[in-house]
Design an enzyme around this catalytic site. Structure first.
Site, PDB file in Angstrom:
ATOM      1  N   SER A 222       0.836  -1.197   0.000  1.00  0.00           N
ATOM      2  CA  SER A 222       0.000   0.000   0.000  1.00  0.00           C
ATOM      3  C   SER A 222       0.873   1.249   0.000  1.00  0.00           C
ATOM      4  O   SER A 222       1.943   1.261   0.623  1.00  0.00           O
ATOM      5  CB  SER A 222      -0.902   0.014   1.238  1.00  0.00           C
ATOM      6  OG  SER A 222      -1.526   1.273   1.408  1.00  0.00           O
ATOM      7  N   TYR A 235      -2.027   0.595  10.313  1.00  0.00           N
ATOM      8  CA  TYR A 235      -1.943  -0.071   9.019  1.00  0.00           C
ATOM      9  C   TYR A 235      -0.680   0.337   8.273  1.00  0.00           C
ATOM     10  O   TYR A 235       0.063  -0.507   7.746  1.00  0.00           O
ATOM     11  CB  TYR A 235      -3.183   0.285   8.198  1.00  0.00           C
ATOM     12  CG  TYR A 235      -3.220  -0.284   6.799  1.00  0.00           C
ATOM     13  CD1 TYR A 235      -3.481  -1.635   6.589  1.00  0.00           C
ATOM     14  CD2 TYR A 235      -3.007   0.536   5.695  1.00  0.00           C
ATOM     15  CE1 TYR A 235      -3.524  -2.157   5.306  1.00  0.00           C
ATOM     16  CE2 TYR A 235      -3.057   0.023   4.411  1.00  0.00           C
ATOM     17  CZ  TYR A 235      -3.315  -1.324   4.221  1.00  0.00           C
ATOM     18  OH  TYR A 235      -3.351  -1.836   2.944  1.00  0.00           O
TER      19      TYR A 235
END
Length: 401
Positions: A222, A235
């Site tokens: 990501s 995250y």
């Protein structure tokens, strides 16, 4: 030429570097989306044109040389390898990218090993129903070493001496969304356990099979692992650890002939992202778990607004997963896969701004791109007299027992 002018060969050399760099960017991105590559390519071309203005006669020559080199190299490079006879293992195939990738790779002719959390779930049943007999389902929770080792034994038994051509590390979670101080320690640990340690366990376990086949490792990560997205500390930290591990692995496995690529998607509707009931439960659990003094400082309305902003963001996420699925297939079948694939609109621009623009601009860009908070924490809206020292002494952000 006067004494201060640079020799012609210096102009020529620098022009070749700039223009050659632009065409190198074009070549490196010919398998990924044009939109993702455009910002970097435009920057190189812009620099080349500006330099060439200093010596206009050099531009046609350098453009001609670069075009010739590009044409020769492209002619020598086959587009893709054949998928026939190649085996690939994909984690996290219950839904989202993993499920879509398993179907696509099966249709290309790969022998697919698809790991799922639930063999009787909708995603697993759909794969059994729609894919060929080449696809094998494996029940694996990547945070459980025994299940990972059993998957390795099952894969070895079916492949024999063939080796594993590809490992697609797709399984991952985002368990919370909120300010770093408001994120529970259990949220940080959960993200690290799946996104980093789980992927690490799978990769280390299957590396002997991948080295034997001189295959590929493709990891879905990501941009949050490279850039400080607001409210994604847990995250993002897990993805940052993953990115560093994968980048290190890329260097170490080069002598073995194993290619390592990272997929960096834009915003897509996958997993729990659009599951409003899940995020309502997470929100309720957070409110119940935060220390009262900390919740008082921020305010329940502030926490609720953050949750609503996230739900609004995910509601607009892309439902077409094909850019990510195609990037994974390209990384598996390209003769010379790229280290990174920008999968989806805006990712290339995001990285360009992060890499080349001033921090103040890139920081504002991320804030406006992701969450646009209107509320300040309650303590910053309060009357004068707020005791910051007392707040720091009382709040340790540990969950209630």
């Amino acid at each position: 030429m006067d004494g201060s002018a640079l020799p012609l060969w210096i102009y020529l050399a620098v022009s070749v570097v700039f223009v050659g760099g632009a065409f190198q960017k074009a070549l490196a991105s010919h398998l990924s989306s044009v939109a993702a590559a455009a910002p970097t390519l435009a920057a190189w071309l812009g620099a080349a044109v500006l330099w060439a203005l200093c010596l206009p006669g050099v531009l046609p020559l350098t453009l001609g040389l670069a075009c010739l080199a590009f044409a020769v190299r492209k002619r020598k490079t086959p587009d893709v390898l054949s998928a026939r006879g190649k085996a690939v293992l994909i984690t996290g195939c219950d839904s989202g990218f993993g499920n879509a990738t398993a179907k696509h790779l099966d249709s290309l002719g790969f022998e697919v090993f698809a790991t799922v959390l639930d063999l009787s779930g909708d995603g697993a049943r759909m794969l059994q129903r729609t894919c060929s007999s080449r696809l094998t389902l494996l029940q694996v929770d990547i945070t459980q070493p025994q299940q990972v080792q059993q998957a390795l034994l099952d894969t070895k038994a079916k492949l024999g001496l063939q080796g594993l051509w590809g490992l697609v590390n797709n399984a991952g979670v985002c368990v919370n969304f909120g300010d770093a101080e408001l994120s529970l320690m259990s949220n940080y640990r959960s993200c690290m356990e799946v996104n980093f340690f789980g992927t690490l366990s799978v990769t280390k376990s299957f590396l002997p099979l991948l080295r034997h086949a001189k295959g590929r490792i493709v990891t879905v990560s990501s941009p949050a692992g490279d850039q400080p997205f607001p409210c994604l500390a847990a995250y993002g930290a897990s993805k940052a650890a993953l990115n560093l591990f994968i980048n290190t692995l890329r260097h170490e496995l080069e002598p073995w002939g194993v290619w390592v690529s990272t997929i960096l998607p834009s915003s897509y509707k996958t997993g729990q992202a659009s599951n409003h009931a899940y995020w309502e439960r997470q929100h309720h659990h957070l409110l119940q778990s935060l220390p009262p003094a900390l919740l008082e400082d921020y305010g329940e309305d502030y926490v609720t607004e953050t949750k609503e902003l996230f739900q609004n963001h995910t509601s607009k996420a892309n439902t077409d997963l094909s850019p990510v699925v195609n990037a994974i297939a390209q990384a598996l079948l390209s003769p010379r896969p790229q280290p990174r694939y920008f999968a989806g609109p805006g990712v290339g621009l995001m990285y360009f701004i992060h890499s080349y623009c001033p921090f103040s601009l890139s920081n504002r860009f991320l804030q406006n791109l992701f969450v646009k908070k209107k509320l300040m924490p309650r303590a910053l809206r309060a009357e004068p007299g707020f005791d910051l020292n007392a707040s720091l002494n009382n709040n340790n952000n540990e969950e209630k027992l």
